[in-house]
Each structure stands twice: as C-alpha cells, then as structure tokens.
Design a protein around this motif. Structure first.
Motif, PDB file in Angstrom:
ATOM      1  N   VAL A 142      37.365  27.768  35.635  1.00  0.00           N
ATOM      2  CA  VAL A 142      38.655  28.065  36.226  1.00  0.00           C
ATOM      3  C   VAL A 142      38.526  29.347  37.035  1.00  0.00           C
ATOM      4  O   VAL A 142      38.117  30.383  36.511  1.00  0.00           O
ATOM      5  CB  VAL A 142      39.744  28.244  35.145  1.00  0.00           C
ATOM      6  N   THR A 143      38.842  29.267  38.319  1.00  0.00           N
ATOM      7  CA  THR A 143      38.826  30.434  39.193  1.00  0.00           C
ATOM      8  C   THR A 143      40.264  30.744  39.574  1.00  0.00           C
ATOM      9  O   THR A 143      40.963  29.889  40.114  1.00  0.00           O
ATOM     10  CB  THR A 143      37.998  30.169  40.459  1.00  0.00           C
ATOM     11  N   ILE A 144      40.688  31.967  39.297  1.00  0.00           N
ATOM     12  CA  ILE A 144      42.057  32.383  39.554  1.00  0.00           C
ATOM     13  C   ILE A 144      42.030  33.548  40.524  1.00  0.00           C
ATOM     14  O   ILE A 144      41.336  34.534  40.296  1.00  0.00           O
ATOM     15  CB  ILE A 144      42.762  32.803  38.254  1.00  0.00           C
ATOM     16  N   THR A 145      42.769  33.433  41.611  1.00  0.00           N
ATOM     17  CA  THR A 145      42.937  34.527  42.552  1.00  0.00           C
ATOM     18  C   THR A 145      44.387  34.960  42.472  1.00  0.00           C
ATOM     19  O   THR A 145      45.293  34.144  42.641  1.00  0.00           O
ATOM     20  CB  THR A 145      42.599  34.084  43.986  1.00  0.00           C
ATOM     21  N   VAL A 146      44.596  36.241  42.191  1.00  0.00           N
ATOM     22  CA  VAL A 146      45.934  36.760  41.962  1.00  0.00           C
ATOM     23  C   VAL A 146      46.281  37.755  43.061  1.00  0.00           C
ATOM     24  O   VAL A 146      45.477  38.626  43.385  1.00  0.00           O
ATOM     25  CB  VAL A 146      46.031  37.442  40.579  1.00  0.00           C
ATOM     26  N   LEU A 147      47.479  37.634  43.611  1.00  0.00           N
ATOM     27  CA  LEU A 147      47.985  38.584  44.598  1.00  0.00           C
ATOM     28  C   LEU A 147      48.715  39.685  43.841  1.00  0.00           C
ATOM     29  O   LEU A 147      49.693  39.429  43.152  1.00  0.00           O
ATOM     30  CB  LEU A 147      48.936  37.891  45.573  1.00  0.00           C
ATOM     31  N   SER A 148      48.193  40.898  43.950  1.00  0.00           N
ATOM     32  CA  SER A 148      48.783  42.022  43.242  1.00  0.00           C
ATOM     33  C   SER A 148      48.727  43.253  44.119  1.00  0.00           C
ATOM     34  O   SER A 148      47.652  43.665  44.553  1.00  0.00           O
ATOM     35  CB  SER A 148      48.029  42.274  41.930  1.00  0.00           C
ATOM     36  N   THR A 149      49.874  43.841  44.383  1.00  0.00           N
ATOM     37  CA  THR A 149      49.915  45.066  45.181  1.00  0.00           C
ATOM     38  C   THR A 149      49.868  46.300  44.291  1.00  0.00           C
ATOM     39  O   THR A 149      49.812  47.409  44.790  1.00  0.00           O
ATOM     40  CB  THR A 149      51.196  45.123  46.034  1.00  0.00           C
ATOM     41  N   GLU A 150      49.889  46.108  42.994  1.00  0.00           N
ATOM     42  CA  GLU A 150      49.882  47.227  42.061  1.00  0.00           C
ATOM     43  C   GLU A 150      48.482  47.591  41.605  1.00  0.00           C
ATOM     44  O   GLU A 150      48.307  48.363  40.686  1.00  0.00           O
ATOM     45  CB  GLU A 150      50.748  46.882  40.851  1.00  0.00           C
ATOM     46  N   GLY A 151      47.486  47.028  42.212  1.00  0.00           N
ATOM     47  CA  GLY A 151      46.120  47.328  41.825  1.00  0.00           C
ATOM     48  C   GLY A 151      45.579  46.289  40.868  1.00  0.00           C
ATOM     49  O   GLY A 151      46.201  45.276  40.598  1.00  0.00           O
ATOM     50  N   VAL A 176      38.734  35.802  37.137  1.00  0.00           N
ATOM     51  CA  VAL A 176      39.948  36.297  37.785  1.00  0.00           C
ATOM     52  C   VAL A 176      39.552  37.243  38.916  1.00  0.00           C
ATOM     53  O   VAL A 176      38.753  38.161  38.721  1.00  0.00           O
ATOM     54  CB  VAL A 176      40.846  37.040  36.777  1.00  0.00           C
ATOM     55  N   ASN A 177      40.104  36.994  40.087  1.00  0.00           N
ATOM     56  CA  ASN A 177      39.911  37.854  41.257  1.00  0.00           C
ATOM     57  C   ASN A 177      41.271  38.371  41.698  1.00  0.00           C
ATOM     58  O   ASN A 177      42.242  37.611  41.726  1.00  0.00           O
ATOM     59  CB  ASN A 177      39.264  37.089  42.417  1.00  0.00           C
ATOM     60  N   PHE A 178      41.333  39.637  42.066  1.00  0.00           N
ATOM     61  CA  PHE A 178      42.576  40.224  42.570  1.00  0.00           C
ATOM     62  C   PHE A 178      42.444  40.424  44.071  1.00  0.00           C
ATOM     63  O   PHE A 178      41.386  40.771  44.574  1.00  0.00           O
ATOM     64  CB  PHE A 178      42.859  41.572  41.903  1.00  0.00           C
ATOM     65  N   THR A 179      43.555  40.222  44.778  1.00  0.00           N
ATOM     66  CA  THR A 179      43.612  40.466  46.185  1.00  0.00           C
ATOM     67  C   THR A 179      44.952  41.091  46.514  1.00  0.00           C
ATOM     68  O   THR A 179      45.885  41.018  45.735  1.00  0.00           O
ATOM     69  CB  THR A 179      43.400  39.172  47.014  1.00  0.00           C
ATOM     70  N   GLY A 180      45.034  41.734  47.641  1.00  0.00           N
ATOM     71  CA  GLY A 180      46.275  42.387  48.062  1.00  0.00           C
ATOM     72  C   GLY A 180      46.052  43.858  48.303  1.00  0.00           C
ATOM     73  O   GLY A 180      45.019  44.418  47.962  1.00  0.00           O
ATOM     74  N   GLU A 181      47.039  44.483  48.940  1.00  0.00           N
ATOM     75  CA  GLU A 181      46.948  45.914  49.225  1.00  0.00           C
ATOM     76  C   GLU A 181      47.148  46.710  47.943  1.00  0.00           C
ATOM     77  O   GLU A 181      48.036  46.434  47.159  1.00  0.00           O
ATOM     78  CB  GLU A 181      48.010  46.309  50.249  1.00  0.00           C
ATOM     79  N   THR A 182      46.297  47.686  47.727  1.00  0.00           N
ATOM     80  CA  THR A 182      46.426  48.526  46.542  1.00  0.00           C
ATOM     81  C   THR A 182      46.809  49.919  46.909  1.00  0.00           C
ATOM     82  O   THR A 182      46.710  50.346  47.999  1.00  0.00           O
ATOM     83  CB  THR A 182      45.114  48.576  45.756  1.00  0.00           C
TER      84      THR A 182
END
Length: 182
Positions: A142-151, A176-182
């Motif tokens: 399972v590969t999960i990419t999460v959009l998070s602006t909080e880091g 789990v991979n995070f993406t988005g502006e931090t």
C-alpha cells in the motif's frame, strides 16, 4: 396525484445532473480554505479581510496539489478501466473455458473491491485531518501519498501506517509519502 416510476427516476436523475454540473462549474477556480473567501467573489475583499492577520493565520490555496492527486487518480482509473474491459471481453468470448471465465469474473470482483477499499481509505485518511490523500495498492503493498501543509513527521506517518494496518487486512507493506508546502 399518480406518478409512475419512470417519471420519478427521470426527475431524480435530472436533479443529480444539475447538482453535479453546478459543482463542476463552481469548482474550477482555486479556493482558499479560510472560511470567509467562500462567500466573497473578489480577491480584493479577501486581501482586505486577511490584511490584519499574521502569516501563520493566512491560509494558502492547495489547488495545484489537489489537481495532481486527481491526475494520479485518473491514471489509475484509466489503467483499471482498460483491465476491466479486457476481462469483460474475455468473459464474453467463446474462446475461453468456463474456468478461465470464472477466474476473470473473480479478478473483476477483486478489482472492484480494491477500488472501493482505496477510496474508503482515502476518505478515512482525510477524516484524520489531512487535506487530501491518494492510496494505491498492488499485491499487498500500500502506497499512500498525503497532502499536508503542516509538515511531516515520523509520528504522523506511523499513525497512518498503524491506522491502515489495523483497518485493512490486505495491507502487509505500507509506505507513506508526504507532499505539499511546509
């Protein structure tokens, strides 16, 4: 007043089309998630409202990342649609045996279950407080990419991994991979 089922069905379908059309017409422009900009149309009004706030209270639109997530979903949907069409062709063909057709039906069922499980997991991850999530499964991975602006943090990743493994029996390897502006 007597109404037949066809009329009720037609009116229901017509109202659904109207709601979806309005949603897509209104959804083309990026929205700020500060709660006030939903009711204002002009950007000058938004600038006036957020003028007194410091940078930590201002909300930035996440339209570009959300579009990226939708593109990834569309790619997976197209790929699985092609596979589903191939399986339907196999089922309808006279060239294959009954056992091969049964295997194709079982594979279609598994594909449907996987699509449903991924969509449900995306909604559940969003319910944890993340803006958007993309879930992809392949043979227990399972590969999960999460959009998070909080880091991002190991604690957040472990929380998501634990949540996925506890609620999904097929999840053996979760990334789990995070993406988005931090």
């Amino acid at each position: 007043m007597r109404t037949n089922k066809r009329t009720v069905w037609f009116l229901t379908l017509l109202s659904l089309v109207a709601v979806i059309s309005i949603y897509y017409v209104k959804g083309k422009e990026p929205m700020s998630f500060d709660g006030i900009s939903i009711f204002t149309k002009e950007t000058t009004d938004i600038a006036k409202l957020t003028e007194g706030m410091d940078d930590s209270n201002k909300k930035m639109p996440v339209f570009a990342e959300t579009v990226l997530f939708e593109e990834m979903r569309m790619e997976v949907r197209n790929e699985r649609s092609k596979l589903n069409d191939q399986l339907r062709t196999k089922i309808g063909s006279a060239e294959y045996t009954v056992t091969e057709k049964n295997e194709a039906v079982n594979e279609m069922d598994q594909l449907t279950k996987r699509n449903s499980a991924e969509a449900l997991m995306e909604m559940e991850i969003k319910a944890l407080g993340y803006q958007d999530a993309f879930v992809r499964t392949e043979n227990g991975k399972v590969t999960i990419t999460v959009l998070s602006t909080e880091g991002q943090s190991k604690k957040q990743a472990n929380e998501i991994i634990h949540y996925v493994k506890s609620s999904w029996d097929d999840a053996r390897d979760v990334q789990v991979n995070f993406t988005g502006e931090t």
